[in-house]
Design a protein around this motif. Structure first.
Motif, PDB file in Angstrom:
ATOM      1  N   SER A 259       0.823  -1.208   0.000  1.00 49.96           N
ATOM      2  CA  SER A 259       0.000   0.000   0.000  1.00 49.96           C
ATOM      3  C   SER A 259       0.855   1.256   0.000  1.00 49.96           C
ATOM      4  N   LEU A 260       1.987   1.205   0.720  1.00 47.86           N
ATOM      5  CA  LEU A 260       2.849   2.387   0.820  1.00 47.86           C
ATOM      6  C   LEU A 260       3.871   2.452  -0.307  1.00 47.86           C
ATOM      7  N   LEU A 261       4.405   1.289  -0.690  1.00 53.96           N
ATOM      8  CA  LEU A 261       5.444   1.234  -1.728  1.00 53.96           C
ATOM      9  C   LEU A 261       5.082   0.177  -2.771  1.00 53.96           C
ATOM     10  N   PRO A 262       4.041   0.405  -3.558  1.00 55.23           N
ATOM     11  CA  PRO A 262       3.647  -0.607  -4.553  1.00 55.23           C
ATOM     12  C   PRO A 262       4.644  -0.701  -5.697  1.00 55.23           C
ATOM     13  N   ALA A 263       4.845  -1.901  -6.190  1.00 54.93           N
ATOM     14  CA  ALA A 263       5.685  -2.107  -7.374  1.00 54.93           C
ATOM     15  C   ALA A 263       4.908  -1.673  -8.609  1.00 54.93           C
ATOM     16  N   SER A 264       5.568  -0.954  -9.498  1.00 55.42           N
ATOM     17  CA  SER A 264       4.908  -0.489 -10.716  1.00 55.42           C
ATOM     18  C   SER A 264       5.920  -0.469 -11.855  1.00 55.42           C
ATOM     19  N   GLY A 265       5.409  -0.338 -13.070  1.00 54.41           N
ATOM     20  CA  GLY A 265       6.289  -0.241 -14.234  1.00 54.41           C
ATOM     21  C   GLY A 265       7.133  -1.489 -14.441  1.00 54.41           C
ATOM     22  N   PRO A 266       8.418  -1.303 -14.793  1.00 57.19           N
ATOM     23  CA  PRO A 266       9.305  -2.457 -15.040  1.00 57.19           C
ATOM     24  C   PRO A 266       9.432  -3.379 -13.831  1.00 57.19           C
ATOM     25  N   MET A 267       9.439  -2.790 -12.615  1.00 57.98           N
ATOM     26  CA  MET A 267       9.554  -3.616 -11.415  1.00 57.98           C
ATOM     27  C   MET A 267       8.363  -4.563 -11.279  1.00 57.98           C
ATOM     28  N   ALA A 268       7.165  -4.087 -11.620  1.00 57.91           N
ATOM     29  CA  ALA A 268       5.975  -4.929 -11.545  1.00 57.91           C
ATOM     30  C   ALA A 268       6.079  -6.101 -12.523  1.00 57.91           C
ATOM     31  N   ARG A 269       6.642  -5.844 -13.708  1.00 54.84           N
ATOM     32  CA  ARG A 269       6.784  -6.917 -14.699  1.00 54.84           C
ATOM     33  C   ARG A 269       7.807  -7.958 -14.245  1.00 54.84           C
ATOM     34  N   VAL A 270       8.904  -7.503 -13.635  1.00 55.10           N
ATOM     35  CA  VAL A 270       9.896  -8.433 -13.080  1.00 55.10           C
ATOM     36  C   VAL A 270       9.268  -9.258 -11.970  1.00 55.10           C
ATOM     37  N   LEU A 271       8.478  -8.597 -11.133  1.00 55.82           N
ATOM     38  CA  LEU A 271       7.817  -9.267 -10.015  1.00 55.82           C
ATOM     39  C   LEU A 271       6.838 -10.323 -10.519  1.00 55.82           C
ATOM     40  N   GLU A 272       6.166 -10.042 -11.617  1.00 56.79           N
ATOM     41  CA  GLU A 272       5.209 -10.996 -12.193  1.00 56.79           C
ATOM     42  C   GLU A 272       5.914 -12.290 -12.591  1.00 56.79           C
ATOM     43  N   VAL A 273       7.069 -12.171 -13.231  1.00 60.10           N
ATOM     44  CA  VAL A 273       7.840 -13.357 -13.622  1.00 60.10           C
ATOM     45  C   VAL A 273       8.343 -14.105 -12.385  1.00 60.10           C
ATOM     46  N   ALA A 274       8.809 -13.337 -11.392  1.00 54.94           N
ATOM     47  CA  ALA A 274       9.336 -13.953 -10.167  1.00 54.94           C
ATOM     48  C   ALA A 274       8.251 -14.717  -9.420  1.00 54.94           C
ATOM     49  N   THR A 275       7.052 -14.156  -9.339  1.00 49.86           N
ATOM     50  CA  THR A 275       5.971 -14.833  -8.610  1.00 49.86           C
ATOM     51  C   THR A 275       5.558 -16.127  -9.301  1.00 49.86           C
ATOM     52  N   THR A 276       5.564 -16.128 -10.619  1.00 47.38           N
ATOM     53  CA  THR A 276       5.245 -17.363 -11.349  1.00 47.38           C
ATOM     54  C   THR A 276       6.252 -18.453 -11.000  1.00 47.38           C
ATOM     55  N   GLY A 277       7.528 -18.082 -10.938  1.00 49.62           N
ATOM     56  CA  GLY A 277       8.570 -19.046 -10.614  1.00 49.62           C
ATOM     57  C   GLY A 277       8.468 -19.575  -9.194  1.00 49.62           C
TER      58      GLY A 277
END
Length: 328
Positions: free
Chosen positions: A23-41
């Motif tokens: 809520s305070l520091l949401p991931a967005s932009g390129p970081m959100a896309r990296v996070l999406e790949v990481a969560t799948t893994g």
């Protein structure tokens, strides 16, 4: 004296902290896309480890009690969705429409494995049947949940068909689970010796997925569109749903003439909903911007079921040890 039994566990506190961080520091932009790949893994790794931990002997040991298993699956995949649908006119006004979609999604999910088995053991229930049913529920949910989402919510997966959702969930969850189970003879001992570290991987995976989901939701305006009264209403709604399911599974077990050990297994396996399966499934089935609101009811229900079932398991455990006198 009763307060410690209702206190949140460390994982629940970590979940709350993760939501606050997102809520305070949401991931967005390129970081959100990296996070999406990481969560799948990490989710695939999580189910690989679950497959490797699962004992085939424990599953086979509980297969014979088909009436109990059918009752558990009916509670998980029929009773919950029916209650969510039937109570909608009464309970939906307590929350936002997006939150109630999350409640309906919660109702379609499989049972959780760890807590269902742990509470059954604590209450001296039918452990082999609990292991068999909870594990089978997780695997069935990969196919059944997307179908129920289409029926109960009136929608298919975001950007695709139900079959496409099943295929995607199977690749992310079922395939790693099967591979892990097949490799159990080679790595099962290692995982058992490092059970505490494996648990950290379990919990860390869920925290990462929750952070990713809530980041996307916060960026899309989750908290701007969620009034505080709706959060209070969601707590009441989850409590009503859990109370009804616990009551109906208890009555159902007694009406069917189950032994007390089987009643315990039905109550604890039939009333659980899996956070571990639910969050990654939500990411497949719903748009990223809505996943946060969708999984919020599941997170609240998860904590409620842990607190209430901990007390209930202790109550069952205090009964006299005379299993032969219980009804057959």
């Amino acid at each position: 004296m009763a307060l410690p039994r209702f206190a949140p566990d460390h994982f629940t506190l970590a979940l709350v902290g993760t939501v606050v961080l997102a809520s305070l520091l949401p991931a967005s932009g390129p970081m959100a896309r990296v996070l999406e790949v990481a969560t799948t893994g990490v989710v695939s790794l999580l189910f690989f480890l679950h497959g490797a931990k699962l004992s085939r002997q424990a599953i086979l040991g509980g297969l014979g009690h088909w009436r109990l298993h059918l009752s558990i699956f009916a509670a998980t995949f029929a009773l919950f969705p029916l209650l969510g649908w039937a109570l909608r006119p009464v309970l939906e006004p307590l929350v936002t429409p997006e939150m109630y979609l999350g409640v309906l999604f919660l109702c379609t999910l499989p049972a959780t494995v760890q807590s269902a088995i742990a509470f059954t053991a604590m209450a001296r229930g039918n452990m082999p049947a609990a292991v068999c049913s909870a594990s089978a529920s997780t695997l069935l949910g990969i196919v059944v949940t997307p179908i129920l989402v289409g029926l109960v919510l009136g929608r298919s997966a975001e950007g695709g068909s139900v079959l496409g959702a099943i295929s995607k969930i199977s690749l992310q969850l079922l395939l790693p689970f099967i591979v892990g189970h097949l490799l159990r003879p080679l790595i099962g001992g290692f995982i058992h010796r490092h059970a505490k570290r494996v648990k950290l991987v379990d919990q860390g995976s869920i925290l990462l997925v929750v952070y990713s989901a809530f980041s996307a939701a916060v960026v899309s305006g989750l908290w701007r569109e969620t009034p505080l009264p709706a959060l209070a209403g969601l707590l009441v709604l989850c409590a009503v749903l859990l109370t009804l399911v616990l009551t109906l599974t208890t009555w159902g077990a007694r009406a069917l003439g189950f032994a007390k050990e089987d009643e315990i297994t039905l109550v604890f396996c039939g009333s659980k909903k899996s956070l571990i399966s639910g969050v990654p499934m939500a990411k497949v089935l719903f748009a990223s911007s809505t996943v946060g609101a969708i999984v919020l009811p599941l997170m609240i229900f998860h904590q409620l079921q842990l607190m209430v079932c901990a007390v209930l398991a202790q109550r069952y455990a205090r009964r006299p040890e005379h299993p032969a006198t219980q009804p057959a």
